[in-house]
Design a protein around this motif. Sequence first.
Motif, short mmCIF file in Angstrom:
data_model
loop_
_atom_site.label_atom_id
_atom_site.label_comp_id
_atom_site.label_asym_id
_atom_site.label_seq_id
_atom_site.Cartn_x
_atom_site.Cartn_y
_atom_site.Cartn_z
N ALA A 1 11.49 -49.85 4.77
CA ALA A 1 11.33 -50.01 6.22
C ALA A 1 10.47 -48.87 6.75
N THR A 2 9.55 -49.24 7.61
CA THR A 2 8.62 -48.26 8.19
C THR A 2 9.38 -47.13 8.86
N ARG A 3 10.44 -47.45 9.55
CA ARG A 3 11.22 -46.42 10.25
C ARG A 3 11.85 -45.44 9.26
N VAL A 4 12.29 -45.92 8.10
CA VAL A 4 12.88 -45.04 7.09
C VAL A 4 11.83 -44.05 6.58
N LEU A 5 10.64 -44.54 6.32
CA LEU A 5 9.56 -43.64 5.90
C LEU A 5 9.30 -42.59 6.96
N TRP A 6 9.18 -43.04 8.21
CA TRP A 6 8.88 -42.13 9.31
C TRP A 6 9.98 -41.09 9.48
N ASN A 7 11.24 -41.53 9.42
CA ASN A 7 12.36 -40.59 9.55
C ASN A 7 12.36 -39.58 8.42
N SER A 8 11.96 -40.00 7.22
CA SER A 8 11.87 -39.06 6.11
C SER A 8 10.87 -37.96 6.43
N VAL A 9 9.74 -38.36 6.97
CA VAL A 9 8.69 -37.39 7.31
C VAL A 9 9.18 -36.42 8.38
N LEU A 10 9.82 -36.95 9.41
CA LEU A 10 10.22 -36.11 10.54
C LEU A 10 11.48 -35.28 10.29
N GLU A 11 12.46 -35.88 9.63
CA GLU A 11 13.77 -35.23 9.54
C GLU A 11 14.04 -34.56 8.20
N HIS A 12 13.62 -35.18 7.12
CA HIS A 12 14.04 -34.70 5.81
C HIS A 12 13.03 -33.77 5.13
N LEU A 13 11.77 -33.97 5.40
CA LEU A 13 10.78 -33.14 4.71
C LEU A 13 10.67 -31.71 5.23
N PRO A 14 10.82 -31.45 6.53
CA PRO A 14 10.73 -30.05 6.98
C PRO A 14 11.76 -29.13 6.32
N PRO A 15 13.05 -29.49 6.23
CA PRO A 15 13.98 -28.60 5.53
C PRO A 15 13.64 -28.45 4.04
N LEU A 16 13.19 -29.52 3.42
CA LEU A 16 12.78 -29.44 2.01
C LEU A 16 11.59 -28.51 1.88
N SER A 17 10.65 -28.62 2.76
CA SER A 17 9.47 -27.77 2.73
C SER A 17 9.85 -26.29 2.84
N ASP A 18 10.75 -25.98 3.77
CA ASP A 18 11.21 -24.59 3.92
C ASP A 18 11.91 -24.10 2.65
N ALA A 19 12.72 -24.96 2.05
CA ALA A 19 13.43 -24.60 0.82
C ALA A 19 12.45 -24.34 -0.32
N ILE A 20 11.42 -25.17 -0.41
CA ILE A 20 10.42 -24.99 -1.48
C ILE A 20 9.73 -23.64 -1.30
N ASP A 21 9.40 -23.28 -0.07
CA ASP A 21 8.79 -21.96 0.18
C ASP A 21 9.71 -20.84 -0.30
N ARG A 22 10.99 -20.92 0.02
CA ARG A 22 11.94 -19.89 -0.42
C ARG A 22 12.07 -19.86 -1.94
N LEU A 23 12.08 -21.03 -2.57
CA LEU A 23 12.20 -21.08 -4.02
C LEU A 23 10.97 -20.51 -4.71
N ILE A 24 9.80 -20.75 -4.14
CA ILE A 24 8.57 -20.18 -4.72
C ILE A 24 8.65 -18.66 -4.68
N VAL A 25 9.04 -18.10 -3.54
CA VAL A 25 9.18 -16.64 -3.43
C VAL A 25 10.21 -16.14 -4.43
N ARG A 26 11.32 -16.84 -4.53
CA ARG A 26 12.38 -16.44 -5.47
C ARG A 26 11.87 -16.44 -6.91
N GLU A 27 11.21 -17.51 -7.30
CA GLU A 27 10.73 -17.61 -8.68
C GLU A 27 9.62 -16.61 -8.98
N GLU A 28 8.75 -16.37 -8.02
CA GLU A 28 7.66 -15.42 -8.26
C GLU A 28 8.16 -13.98 -8.38
N SER A 29 9.34 -13.71 -7.80
CA SER A 29 9.87 -12.35 -7.86
C SER A 29 10.72 -12.12 -9.11
N ARG A 30 10.91 -13.13 -9.91
CA ARG A 30 11.74 -13.00 -11.12
C ARG A 30 10.95 -12.40 -12.26
#
Length: 116
Positions: free
Chosen positions: A87-116
């Motif tokens: 459903a188009t709305r499900v895709l759109w909600n994924s972009v708006l609601e679910h991807l920003p927290p994932l994006s922030d987490a990926i940034d933190r994980l990159i920093v974490r892994e690079e400092s190991r």
Amino acid sequence: MMRRSVILRLGDLREILDGISGITAGTAYPEFAESWGLQRAVERSLEMVSAAVRQLPPDVKAAEPDIPWRQIAAMGQLLHPPDRRVATRVLWNSVLEHLPPLSDAIDRLIVREESR
């Protein structure tokens, strides 16, 4: 899995998430709903996110327990087979609601892994 490989996988995720943000920036839902190409691009990108998440080792995902890793990994299955349209709305909600927290987490994980 070697840590360098983890950093590369996280970098791939960062690139995909940036790509989704780039192609949807400034887009309102009605425009998204009318754009077959944009919907398919987001759908394919979400498949790529799902595949990349499945490749992350458990200890990396455990460092970000608030992210629904299992659901993100399973998301790729929801997008198959190709004749089942998400459903188009499900895709759109994924972009708006679910991807920003994932994006922030990926940034933190990159920093974490690079400092190991």
